[in-house]
Scaffold this motif. Sequence first.
Motif, mmCIF file in Angstrom:
data_model
loop_
_atom_site.group_PDB
_atom_site.id
_atom_site.type_symbol
_atom_site.label_atom_id
_atom_site.label_comp_id
_atom_site.label_asym_id
_atom_site.label_seq_id
_atom_site.Cartn_x
_atom_site.Cartn_y
_atom_site.Cartn_z
ATOM 1 N N HIS A 1 8.428 37.310 -12.420
ATOM 2 C CA HIS A 1 8.850 37.959 -13.667
ATOM 3 C C HIS A 1 10.364 38.207 -13.653
ATOM 4 N N LEU A 2 10.987 38.039 -14.802
ATOM 5 C CA LEU A 2 12.407 38.371 -14.950
ATOM 6 C C LEU A 2 12.515 39.855 -15.279
ATOM 7 N N ASP A 3 12.714 40.669 -14.266
ATOM 8 C CA ASP A 3 12.750 42.118 -14.460
ATOM 9 C C ASP A 3 14.163 42.654 -14.269
ATOM 10 N N SER A 4 14.277 43.958 -14.132
ATOM 11 C CA SER A 4 15.583 44.614 -14.071
ATOM 12 C C SER A 4 16.361 44.310 -12.799
ATOM 13 N N ARG A 5 15.737 43.656 -11.838
ATOM 14 C CA ARG A 5 16.465 43.292 -10.625
ATOM 15 C C ARG A 5 17.469 42.174 -10.891
ATOM 16 N N TYR A 6 17.273 41.443 -11.994
ATOM 17 C CA TYR A 6 18.203 40.388 -12.385
ATOM 18 C C TYR A 6 19.222 40.941 -13.377
ATOM 19 N N SER A 7 20.447 40.477 -13.294
ATOM 20 C CA SER A 7 21.443 40.884 -14.284
ATOM 21 C C SER A 7 21.092 40.283 -15.636
ATOM 22 N N SER A 8 21.631 40.856 -16.698
ATOM 23 C CA SER A 8 21.367 40.331 -18.042
ATOM 24 C C SER A 8 21.875 38.900 -18.172
ATOM 25 N N THR A 9 22.943 38.587 -17.493
ATOM 26 C CA THR A 9 23.492 37.222 -17.535
ATOM 27 C C THR A 9 22.530 36.223 -16.910
ATOM 28 N N ILE A 10 21.990 36.568 -15.751
ATOM 29 C CA ILE A 10 21.058 35.668 -15.067
ATOM 30 C C ILE A 10 19.779 35.526 -15.877
ATOM 31 N N ARG A 11 19.261 36.633 -16.407
ATOM 32 C CA ARG A 11 18.052 36.557 -17.229
ATOM 33 C C ARG A 11 18.275 35.658 -18.441
ATOM 34 N N SER A 12 19.428 35.799 -19.066
ATOM 35 C CA SER A 12 19.751 34.981 -20.232
ATOM 36 C C SER A 12 19.814 33.500 -19.873
ATOM 37 N N ARG A 13 20.384 33.199 -18.739
ATOM 38 C CA ARG A 13 20.464 31.787 -18.308
ATOM 39 C C ARG A 13 19.070 31.219 -18.077
ATOM 40 N N PHE A 14 18.195 31.992 -17.469
ATOM 41 C CA PHE A 14 16.811 31.550 -17.273
ATOM 42 C C PHE A 14 16.129 31.300 -18.618
ATOM 43 N N LEU A 15 16.212 32.273 -19.502
ATOM 44 C CA LEU A 15 15.460 32.228 -20.759
ATOM 45 C C LEU A 15 15.977 31.167 -21.718
ATOM 46 N N ASN A 16 17.263 30.849 -21.637
ATOM 47 C CA ASN A 16 17.857 29.895 -22.571
ATOM 48 C C ASN A 16 17.979 28.484 -22.030
ATOM 49 N N ALA A 17 17.512 28.264 -20.812
ATOM 50 C CA ALA A 17 17.604 26.924 -20.210
ATOM 51 C C ALA A 17 16.793 25.910 -21.007
ATOM 52 N N LYS A 18 17.384 24.798 -21.298
ATOM 53 C CA LYS A 18 16.710 23.733 -22.050
ATOM 54 C C LYS A 18 16.381 22.524 -21.171
ATOM 55 N N GLN A 19 16.990 22.448 -20.005
ATOM 56 C CA GLN A 19 16.806 21.325 -19.100
ATOM 57 C C GLN A 19 16.429 21.840 -17.710
ATOM 58 N N PRO A 20 15.593 21.119 -16.970
ATOM 59 C CA PRO A 20 15.276 21.544 -15.601
ATOM 60 C C PRO A 20 16.521 21.701 -14.727
ATOM 61 N N GLU A 21 17.533 20.881 -14.993
ATOM 62 C CA GLU A 21 18.759 20.947 -14.193
ATOM 63 C C GLU A 21 19.434 22.312 -14.292
ATOM 64 N N GLU A 22 19.262 22.996 -15.418
ATOM 65 C CA GLU A 22 19.850 24.326 -15.570
ATOM 66 C C GLU A 22 19.163 25.342 -14.661
ATOM 67 N N ILE A 23 17.868 25.176 -14.488
ATOM 68 C CA ILE A 23 17.143 26.059 -13.566
ATOM 69 C C ILE A 23 17.518 25.728 -12.121
ATOM 70 N N THR A 24 17.651 24.458 -11.835
ATOM 71 C CA THR A 24 18.069 24.048 -10.493
ATOM 72 C C THR A 24 19.435 24.638 -10.159
ATOM 73 N N GLN A 25 20.347 24.659 -11.126
ATOM 74 C CA GLN A 25 21.668 25.248 -10.897
ATOM 75 C C GLN A 25 21.551 26.735 -10.586
ATOM 76 N N LEU A 26 20.624 27.429 -11.264
ATOM 77 C CA LEU A 26 20.393 28.835 -10.962
ATOM 78 C C LEU A 26 19.920 29.021 -9.521
ATOM 79 N N MET A 27 19.020 28.160 -9.082
ATOM 80 C CA MET A 27 18.532 28.258 -7.708
ATOM 81 C C MET A 27 19.657 28.016 -6.708
#
Length: 291
Positions: A163-189
Amino acid sequence: MTTYTRVAAVTGANKGVGLAIVRQLALQYPQSSYNNGPLLIYLTARNEERGKTALDTIKQDPQLKSAKALRSHGGLADIKYLPLDIDSQQSIKDFASAVKEENPDGIDFLINNAGIALDGFDKDVVKKTLHCNYFGTLEATQLLLSHIRDGGRLVNVASMAGHLDSRYSSTIRSRFLNAKQPEEITQLMEDFISAVSSGTHDKEWPSVAYSVSKAGVIGMTKAFAQVNSQAGSKTLINSCCPGWVKTDMTKGRGYKTPDEGAQTPVLLALGDIKGSNGEFWQHEKIIKWEK
């Protein structure tokens, strides 16, 4: 030689939830709308001895015998062992090649269940956990998604820990939620790994490698579903949490049995999910990813 009209593959299937998923596929397939003849289920495990022991166990399973689920009992399902170490890129490639060679017309269901949960938290635990749970699942998805027949299902087993909870910053949560390509999630990892290595992760990330790896699986699954749908595919791609299951991974602390934990993954493979695509499921229903 048997001709199979449906083919399924389950990773990490020699014990726990994975083995229960294989059992439940065999039990529930005859009543599902996908039933149009014999079903082959690939049971995978990284260790050959454990995999073959699991195969022998399930072939002698009293419930499967009573339900006449297996072809050896007069039913529809056959179960076959294939080696797969989700932590090894070569093993994933060999597994995908074997599945494609044996089923040139495609498969119908892929359930990516394999994963690890390590104790502690440091850069080595993070790298090992993400290498297996995220990058291994990503590789298996990339190599086999195009081989799933149109209208089939792909299920990535994640966790409520993702779950994307309060342990993540708003910026990181936004990047997760707005990702349109798998590569964007890979970049987060990759960014998480770098942040842990540099000692700066606690400003934006939780100090739990398993949680981040499963958030990655949920996000990556959502992105693949979007891309696949835009390309015109009718394959349904979803992630799920099996629940708090009493297994080795939970050190026996769960409240669900493995068969109860298998219900949501099997529903996403065989059931009427009303066209759900890119969603995160738990307790046999869609739940919110962000908390």
